[in-house]
Design an enzyme around this catalytic site. Structure first.
Site, PDB file in Angstrom:
ATOM      1  N   ASN A 160       8.485  32.268 -30.658  1.00  0.00           N
ATOM      2  CA  ASN A 160       8.586  30.445 -30.867  1.00  0.00           C
ATOM      3  C   ASN A 160       7.235  30.172 -30.199  1.00  0.00           C
ATOM      4  O   ASN A 160       7.281  28.519 -30.583  1.00  0.00           O
ATOM      5  CB  ASN A 160       9.807  30.596 -29.555  1.00  0.00           C
ATOM      6  CG  ASN A 160       9.616  30.439 -28.424  1.00  0.00           C
ATOM      7  OD1 ASN A 160       8.581  31.268 -27.689  1.00  0.00           O
ATOM      8  ND2 ASN A 160      10.336  29.674 -27.349  1.00  0.00           N
ATOM      9  N   GLU A 207       9.552  37.037 -18.404  1.00  0.00           N
ATOM     10  CA  GLU A 207       9.399  35.914 -19.047  1.00  0.00           C
ATOM     11  C   GLU A 207      10.911  35.298 -19.878  1.00  0.00           C
ATOM     12  O   GLU A 207      10.345  36.173 -20.796  1.00  0.00           O
ATOM     13  CB  GLU A 207       7.898  35.317 -19.542  1.00  0.00           C
ATOM     14  CG  GLU A 207       8.561  33.536 -19.373  1.00  0.00           C
ATOM     15  CD  GLU A 207       8.406  32.792 -18.215  1.00  0.00           C
ATOM     16  OE1 GLU A 207       9.893  32.025 -18.441  1.00  0.00           O
ATOM     17  OE2 GLU A 207       8.862  32.874 -17.054  1.00  0.00           O
ATOM     18  N   CYS A 212      12.497  28.390 -24.466  1.00  0.00           N
ATOM     19  CA  CYS A 212      12.700  28.833 -23.141  1.00  0.00           C
ATOM     20  C   CYS A 212      12.972  27.949 -22.236  1.00  0.00           C
ATOM     21  O   CYS A 212      14.195  27.538 -21.933  1.00  0.00           O
ATOM     22  CB  CYS A 212      11.571  29.499 -22.624  1.00  0.00           C
ATOM     23  SG  CYS A 212      11.493  30.641 -23.338  1.00  0.00           S
TER      24      CYS A 212
HETATM   25  C1  UN1 Z   1       7.990  28.487 -24.492  1.00  0.00           C
HETATM   26  O1  UN1 Z   1       9.219  28.457 -24.499  1.00  0.00           O
HETATM   27  O2  UN1 Z   1       8.729  29.673 -24.237  1.00  0.00           O
HETATM   28  O3  UN1 Z   1       7.328  24.329 -21.750  1.00  0.00           O
HETATM   29  C2  UN1 Z   1       7.357  27.880 -23.862  1.00  0.00           C
HETATM   30  C3  UN1 Z   1       7.588  23.831 -22.117  1.00  0.00           C
HETATM   31  C4  UN1 Z   1       5.605  24.306 -23.294  1.00  0.00           C
HETATM   32  C5  UN1 Z   1       5.514  25.783 -22.987  1.00  0.00           C
HETATM   33  C6  UN1 Z   1       7.066  26.663 -23.799  1.00  0.00           C
HETATM   34  N1  UN1 Z   1       4.261  24.205 -22.327  1.00  0.00           N
HETATM   35  O4  UN1 Z   1       7.989  23.898 -23.380  1.00  0.00           O
END
Ligand code: UN1
Length: 494
Positions: free
Chosen positions: A151, A249, A283
C-alpha cells in the site's frame, strides 16, 4: 505493454530468476504489467551470505560518508519523482497526486536520515567514580530483514531501509509481490548513488517462502515488518523462538471524532480525504466516524452530498479522486464487510457496491461507502476493512467518544474535531493511539516523527523518526577508567 521481467538484486548484480514468476497486475485495468520472481529459500541464503560480508565493510565507512550516499539517493529520487510516481500508480493504483506525495515522503526520509550520518547521537554521562568516563553509542546490528507491504511500496521501504543503512547495517528486503516495481527502482537508485555491492539486496517472492526463510535465517538479526496482524503475529512468534528482534507495524481501525462544537465543513472534507483517499487502503485510513448526536444529522447529510462529487477511476488520469482496490481478494473482503454491516443492522446510506462496466475495464473498483447508526461492538466498527468504507457511530458525550475510540484492538491513529481547548488537551492525553490529530483527519504522518501504534497495531517499536534507529541499532555502554587503579563500581564509591 509489458515491462521486462524483474530480476532479484543480490551482491550488486541483477539476477534473472529462472524459477516460477507471478504477474504484476495494474489494479486499474486488470492488465499484467510485468512479472516478478517467486524466489526460493536458496535465494534468501545467497542474499544473506553476501549481505553478511558487505556489512562488515559498510560498518567501517564513517557515518557522515554513509549519509552522503543517502543525500545522493534523495537527489536522484527528486530528479525522478514524476517517473516514480507514474510507475507507483501503475502497480498500486493510487491516484497520481497521492503517488507524487508518497514519492515525496521517500525523498523527505532520504534527506532526514542522511543528516543522521552526522548525528546518530549517543549520551555522555558522569561516571560514579573519579577519573572514569562513561558514554553510550549506537552500534549496527548486522544483517537486517525488511518485509514491506503493497500500500506504500516506496515510502515504507524508505522508512526502514534508510535508517538501517545509515546505521551501518546491510539489508535483505522482501517487497510485496503486488508492487515490486518500486523496489526495483529504489535498488537502481541506490546502485547509481554508489552503494557498495551487497549492502542492499532485494529478493522478490512470497511471504510463505521468502519471508519465512528470512525469519528463520540465523544471520538475519532483526526483522522489520509492515502488513497484516495475522502475518505479524506469526512472524513475532517465530522470531521469539529464535530470540530475534522484531519490529511490527500492523492493522488499524482509526476514528475521527466530531464533537458538537466542530467546524463541520472542515470535518467533512477531512473525513472524505482520510476515509476515501488511497481508496481507504492506508493503515491510517479513517474507517469510523464517532459523531456527537447533536451534529450527527448535519454531518451525515453533508457527507452523503460530498461523496457524490468523488470521481472514481484510473489514478493515472488527473482529477480522479478515488482509484482502484489492489486486487480481487481485496475487493471481495470489502464486499463481505458490506454484507456483515447490513446483517448487523447498520444502515447503508451511500455506496456499497463493486463498480463494473466499460469505464472500469477489468479493474477492481469499489464505491465510497457510508454506514450510519453503527454500534460500538459491531464487526464493521471493530475490524479492519482496508477499503473505502466508513461507519458513523453516534455518541452522547466527549467521554463516550473517547471510550468508543479506544474500544478497538488496534491503536494507530485517531483524530478529534473540536474548538474547545480543554477537550483538545484531554483528548490528546486520553486517546490511546500512537498518532493523534486535532482538527485534521487520521492520515498524513510526517517522516521525522515516530510512526506506529499501540495495542494490536504494533509491538512497541516505531518506523520513521529518530525512533526508527532504535530498531536497527544496539545500544553499547562504554566505560573508560583513566585512574590507573582498580575502582569497583557500587563499592569504592565514597
Ligand atoms: C500506511 O498506511 O501504512 O500517515 C502508511 C500516512 C502516510 C503513511 C501511511 N504518511 O497516512
Amino acid at each position: 505493454m509489458e515491462l521486462k521481467k524483474l530480476p532479484n538484486y543480490i551482491n550488486g548484480e541483477w539476477k534473472v530468476f529462472s524459477g516460477d514468476m507471478a504477474h504484476v497486475v495494474n489494479p486499474a485495468t486488470g492488465e499484467s504489467v510485468t512479472q516478478v520472481p517467486l524466489s526460493t529459500s536458496e535465494t534468501v541464503r545467497e542474499a544473506v551470505a553476501t549481505a553478511k560480508v558487505a556489512q562488515k565493510k559498510w560498518a567501517q565507512v564513517p557515518a557522515p560518508i554513509r549519509g552522503e550516499l543517502l543525500y545522493r539517493v534523495g537527489q536522484i529520487m527528486m530528479n525522478r519523482k514524476e517517473k516514480l510516481a507514474k510507475l507507483l500508480t501503475l502497480e498500486n493504483g493510487k491516484v497520481i497526486e497521492e503517488a507524487r506525495g508518497e514519492v515525496q515522503e521517500g525523498i523527505d526520509m532520504a534527506f532526514y536520515m542522511a543528516g543522521e550520518g552526522r548525528r546518530l547521537f549517543g549520551q555522555t554521562t558522569p561516571a560514579e567514580l573519579p577519573n572514569k568516563f562513561a558514554m553510550s553509542v549506537r552500534s549496527p546490528i548486522g544483517v537486517v530483514g525488511l518485509i514491506t507491504p503493497w500500500n506504500f511500496p516506496i515510502a515504507i521501504a524508505t522508512w526502514k531501509s534508510f535508517p538501517a543503512i545509515i546505521a551501518g547495517n546491510a539489508v535483505v528486503w522482501k517487497p510485496a509481490t503486488e508492487t515490486p516495481i518500486m523496489a526495483y527502482e529504489l535498488a537502481q537508485i541506490f546502485e547509481e548513488a554508489g552503494l557498495p555491492k551487497g549492502v542492499l539486496n532485494v529478493v522478490f517472492g512470497r511471504g510463505s517462502v521468502v519471508g519465512d526463510a528470512m525469519v528463520e535465517h540465523p544471520d538475519i538479526k532483526v526483522i522489520s515488518f509492515t502488513g497484516s496482524t495475522e502475518t505479524g503475529r506469526s512472524i513475532a512468534t517465530e522470531c521469539g523462538r529464535h530470540l530475534k528482534k522484531v519490529s511490527l507495524e500492523m492493522g488499524g481501525k482509526n476514528a475521527i471524532i466530531v464533537m458538537d462544537d466542530a467546524d463541520i465543513e472542515l470535518a467533512v472534507e477531512s473525513i472524505l480525504w482520510s476515509a476515501f483517499g488511497t481508496s481507504g487502503q492506508r493503515c491510517t485510513a479513517c474507517s469510523r466516524v464517532i459523531v456527537h448526536e447533536a451534529v450527527k444529522e448535519t454531518l451525515e447529510k453533508r457527507l452523503i452530498e460530498e461523496m457524490k462529487t468523488l470521481t472514481i477511476g484510473n489514478g493515472l488520469e488527473e482529477g480522479i479522486k478515488v482509484g482502484p482496490i489492489i486486487n480481487q481478494a481485496g475487493l471481495e473482503k470489502i464486499e463481505s464487510y458490506i454484507a456483515i454491516g447490513k446483517e448487523e443492522g447498520a444502515k447503508l446510506v451511500a455506496g456499497g457496491s463493486v463498480l463494473n462496466g466499460k469505464d472500469y475495464a477489468e479493474g477492481f473498483y469499489f464505491e465510497p461507502t457510508l454506514f450510519t447508526d453503527a454500534k460500538i461492538d459491531m464487526r464493521i466498527s471493530q475490524e479492519e476493512i482496508f477499503g473505502p468504507v466508513v461507519s458513523l457511530i453516534p455518541v452522547k458525550s466527549f467521554e463516550e467518544a473517547i471510550e468508543v475510540n479506544n474500544s478497538v484492538m488496534y491503536g494507530l491513529s485517531s483524530s478529534i474535531f473540536t474548538r474547545d481547548v480543554n477537550r483538545v488537551f484531554a483528548a490528546q492525553r486520553d486517546l490511546d493511539t500512537g498518532i493523534v490529530y486535532v482538527n485534521a483527519g487520521t492520515t498524513g504522518a510526517e517522516i521525522h516523527l515516530p510512526f506506529g501504534g499501540t495495542k494490536g497495531t504494533g509491538n512497541g517499536h516505531r518506523d520513521s523518526g529518530v525512533q526508527a534507529l532504535d530498531v536497527f541499532t544496539e545500544w553499547k555502554a562504554i566505560y573508560v577508567d583513566y585512574s590507573g587503579k582498580l575502582q569497583r563500581a557500587q563499592i569504592d564509591v565514597e
